[in-house]
Scaffold this motif. Sequence first.
Motif, PDB file in Angstrom:
ATOM      1  N   PHE A   1       0.842  -1.193   0.000  1.00 30.60           N
ATOM      2  CA  PHE A   1       0.000   0.000   0.000  1.00 30.60           C
ATOM      3  C   PHE A   1       0.881   1.248   0.000  1.00 30.60           C
ATOM      4  N   LYS A   2       0.287   2.361  -0.393  1.00 30.54           N
ATOM      5  CA  LYS A   2       0.998   3.641  -0.376  1.00 30.54           C
ATOM      6  C   LYS A   2       0.408   4.542   0.698  1.00 30.54           C
ATOM      7  N   VAL A   3       1.232   5.461   1.184  1.00 27.77           N
ATOM      8  CA  VAL A   3       0.774   6.398   2.200  1.00 27.77           C
ATOM      9  C   VAL A   3      -0.280   7.332   1.615  1.00 27.77           C
ATOM     10  N   ASP A   4      -0.054   7.794   0.380  1.00 23.71           N
ATOM     11  CA  ASP A   4      -0.996   8.661  -0.344  1.00 23.71           C
ATOM     12  C   ASP A   4      -1.531   9.789   0.537  1.00 23.71           C
ATOM     13  N   ASN A   5      -2.842   9.828   0.741  1.00 23.36           N
ATOM     14  CA  ASN A   5      -3.448  10.946   1.470  1.00 23.36           C
ATOM     15  C   ASN A   5      -3.530  10.712   2.983  1.00 23.36           C
ATOM     16  N   MET A   6      -2.981   9.608   3.459  1.00 20.08           N
ATOM     17  CA  MET A   6      -2.994   9.358   4.898  1.00 20.08           C
ATOM     18  C   MET A   6      -1.998  10.267   5.611  1.00 20.08           C
ATOM     19  N   THR A   7      -2.271  10.566   6.859  1.00 20.67           N
ATOM     20  CA  THR A   7      -1.256  11.213   7.684  1.00 20.67           C
ATOM     21  C   THR A   7      -0.231  10.144   8.054  1.00 20.67           C
ATOM     22  N   LEU A   8       0.928  10.558   8.532  1.00 18.73           N
ATOM     23  CA  LEU A   8       1.933   9.583   8.941  1.00 18.73           C
ATOM     24  C   LEU A   8       1.422   8.724  10.096  1.00 18.73           C
ATOM     25  N   GLU A   9       0.641   9.332  10.985  1.00 21.89           N
ATOM     26  CA  GLU A   9       0.068   8.576  12.099  1.00 21.89           C
ATOM     27  C   GLU A   9      -0.881   7.493  11.580  1.00 21.89           C
ATOM     28  N   GLU A  10      -1.723   7.847  10.616  1.00 22.41           N
ATOM     29  CA  GLU A  10      -2.662   6.878  10.045  1.00 22.41           C
ATOM     30  C   GLU A  10      -1.920   5.757   9.318  1.00 22.41           C
ATOM     31  N   ALA A  11      -0.898   6.150   8.553  1.00 20.27           N
ATOM     32  CA  ALA A  11      -0.120   5.156   7.805  1.00 20.27           C
ATOM     33  C   ALA A  11       0.629   4.224   8.757  1.00 20.27           C
ATOM     34  N   ASN A  12       1.156   4.797   9.827  1.00 17.48           N
ATOM     35  CA  ASN A  12       1.895   3.986  10.798  1.00 17.48           C
ATOM     36  C   ASN A  12       0.963   3.018  11.532  1.00 17.48           C
ATOM     37  N   ASP A  13      -0.237   3.502  11.852  1.00 18.09           N
ATOM     38  CA  ASP A  13      -1.235   2.635  12.489  1.00 18.09           C
ATOM     39  C   ASP A  13      -1.643   1.504  11.548  1.00 18.09           C
ATOM     40  N   LYS A  14      -1.809   1.835  10.268  1.00 11.23           N
ATOM     41  CA  LYS A  14      -2.185   0.824   9.274  1.00 11.23           C
ATOM     42  C   LYS A  14      -1.086  -0.243   9.166  1.00 11.23           C
ATOM     43  N   LEU A  15       0.157   0.204   9.071  1.00 13.75           N
ATOM     44  CA  LEU A  15       1.271  -0.723   8.972  1.00 13.75           C
ATOM     45  C   LEU A  15       1.331  -1.616  10.214  1.00 13.75           C
ATOM     46  N   TYR A  16       1.226  -1.014  11.380  1.00 15.31           N
ATOM     47  CA  TYR A  16       1.272  -1.765  12.637  1.00 15.31           C
ATOM     48  C   TYR A  16       0.182  -2.833  12.685  1.00 15.31           C
ATOM     49  N   ASN A  17      -1.031  -2.416  12.353  1.00 14.90           N
ATOM     50  CA  ASN A  17      -2.169  -3.343  12.427  1.00 14.90           C
ATOM     51  C   ASN A  17      -2.063  -4.470  11.399  1.00 14.90           C
ATOM     52  N   GLU A  18      -1.542  -4.150  10.208  1.00 15.23           N
ATOM     53  CA  GLU A  18      -1.400  -5.189   9.186  1.00 15.23           C
ATOM     54  C   GLU A  18      -0.335  -6.204   9.586  1.00 15.23           C
ATOM     55  N   VAL A  19       0.770  -5.719  10.147  1.00 19.46           N
ATOM     56  CA  VAL A  19       1.821  -6.631  10.614  1.00 19.46           C
ATOM     57  C   VAL A  19       1.272  -7.522  11.723  1.00 19.46           C
ATOM     58  N   LYS A  20       0.514  -6.936  12.625  1.00 20.39           N
ATOM     59  CA  LYS A  20      -0.084  -7.699  13.731  1.00 20.39           C
ATOM     60  C   LYS A  20      -1.013  -8.798  13.205  1.00 20.39           C
ATOM     61  N   VAL A  21      -1.844  -8.458  12.222  1.00 18.34           N
ATOM     62  CA  VAL A  21      -2.765  -9.435  11.635  1.00 18.34           C
ATOM     63  C   VAL A  21      -1.993 -10.559  10.940  1.00 18.34           C
ATOM     64  N   LEU A  22      -0.924 -10.213  10.220  1.00 13.50           N
ATOM     65  CA  LEU A  22      -0.117 -11.225   9.527  1.00 13.50           C
ATOM     66  C   LEU A  22       0.532 -12.175  10.522  1.00 13.50           C
ATOM     67  N   MET A  23       0.993 -11.644  11.645  1.00 16.29           N
ATOM     68  CA  MET A  23       1.565 -12.489  12.688  1.00 16.29           C
ATOM     69  C   MET A  23       0.503 -13.426  13.258  1.00 16.29           C
ATOM     70  N   GLU A  24      -0.678 -12.880  13.495  1.00 17.80           N
ATOM     71  CA  GLU A  24      -1.762 -13.691  14.051  1.00 17.80           C
ATOM     72  C   GLU A  24      -2.187 -14.784  13.076  1.00 17.80           C
ATOM     73  N   GLU A  25      -2.191 -14.476  11.785  1.00 19.88           N
ATOM     74  CA  GLU A  25      -2.509 -15.497  10.779  1.00 19.88           C
ATOM     75  C   GLU A  25      -1.497 -16.624  10.822  1.00 19.88           C
ATOM     76  N   ASN A  26      -0.236 -16.281  10.993  1.00 19.61           N
ATOM     77  CA  ASN A  26       0.812 -17.306  11.087  1.00 19.61           C
ATOM     78  C   ASN A  26       0.532 -18.267  12.228  1.00 19.61           C
ATOM     79  N   LEU A  27       0.189 -17.708  13.360  1.00 21.02           N
ATOM     80  CA  LEU A  27      -0.015 -18.525  14.565  1.00 21.02           C
ATOM     81  C   LEU A  27      -1.211 -19.462  14.434  1.00 21.02           C
ATOM     82  N   LYS A  28      -2.156 -19.094  13.571  1.00 18.43           N
ATOM     83  CA  LYS A  28      -3.319 -19.949  13.342  1.00 18.43           C
ATOM     84  C   LYS A  28      -3.010 -21.121  12.429  1.00 18.43           C
ATOM     85  N   THR A  29      -1.951 -20.956  11.622  1.00 21.27           N
ATOM     86  CA  THR A  29      -1.654 -21.988  10.607  1.00 21.27           C
ATOM     87  C   THR A  29      -0.370 -22.753  10.847  1.00 21.27           C
ATOM     88  N   ASP A  30       0.449 -22.327  11.848  1.00 22.13           N
ATOM     89  CA  ASP A  30       1.745 -23.019  12.003  1.00 22.13           C
ATOM     90  C   ASP A  30       1.596 -24.423  12.581  1.00 22.13           C
TER      91      ASP A  30
END
Length: 195
Positions: free
Chosen positions: A166-195
């Motif tokens: 994804f691109k930052v585009d019209n997001m603020t840095l805070e919004e983009a950072n929150d999005k990145l954080y939450n997506e990484v968290k979800v990807l980690m959680e997906e791993n734990l469900k399938t490992d």
Amino acid sequence: MKKYRSYSILKFILNPIFRLWYNPKIKNSHNIPKDGSIVIAGNHKHLYDQCLAIIATKRQIRYMAKKEYFDGKMAFFFKAVGCIPVNRKEKDPSAVSAALEVLNSDGALGIFPEGTRNKTDEFLLPFKFGAVSMAQKTNAYIVPFGLTGDYKFRSKNLMINFGKPFKVDNMTLEEANDKLYNEVKVLMEENLKTD
């Protein structure tokens, strides 16, 4: 962008050894764009974390790494693969400049937004703003990843999972950072469900 020949040589040698020894599972590597500027960003738990991203793509990834690594026993490796030394004790304009040069040359930059290895009981440490800030300045895509598991011989749970860019585009840095954080968290959680 400057190409590091030693990067390709070391990757050719180490890739099969790393895969055989640690048995990592790599999910959704097709989400890594084949060209154009990208920031590959995810959680950090072990010195070898960058290897998981490196073997997941044919692209050369320039990782930002603390400058202490360039003074130790592994200094030759970090220099050979084109890592960018970062002084974490103070603002480091030379490191930022080198990272922006990678992105402005349509290169791939690897960053761990937690800023250090997570040695705590926290699932994920707060993210610093470097990844989203540099992506915004260069109009680069951010490719989130989540990694989980142990670096053990023939590991049964070592996994890296790449999210959609994804691109930052019209997001603020805070919004983009929150999005990145939450997506990484979800990807980690997906791993734990399938490992």
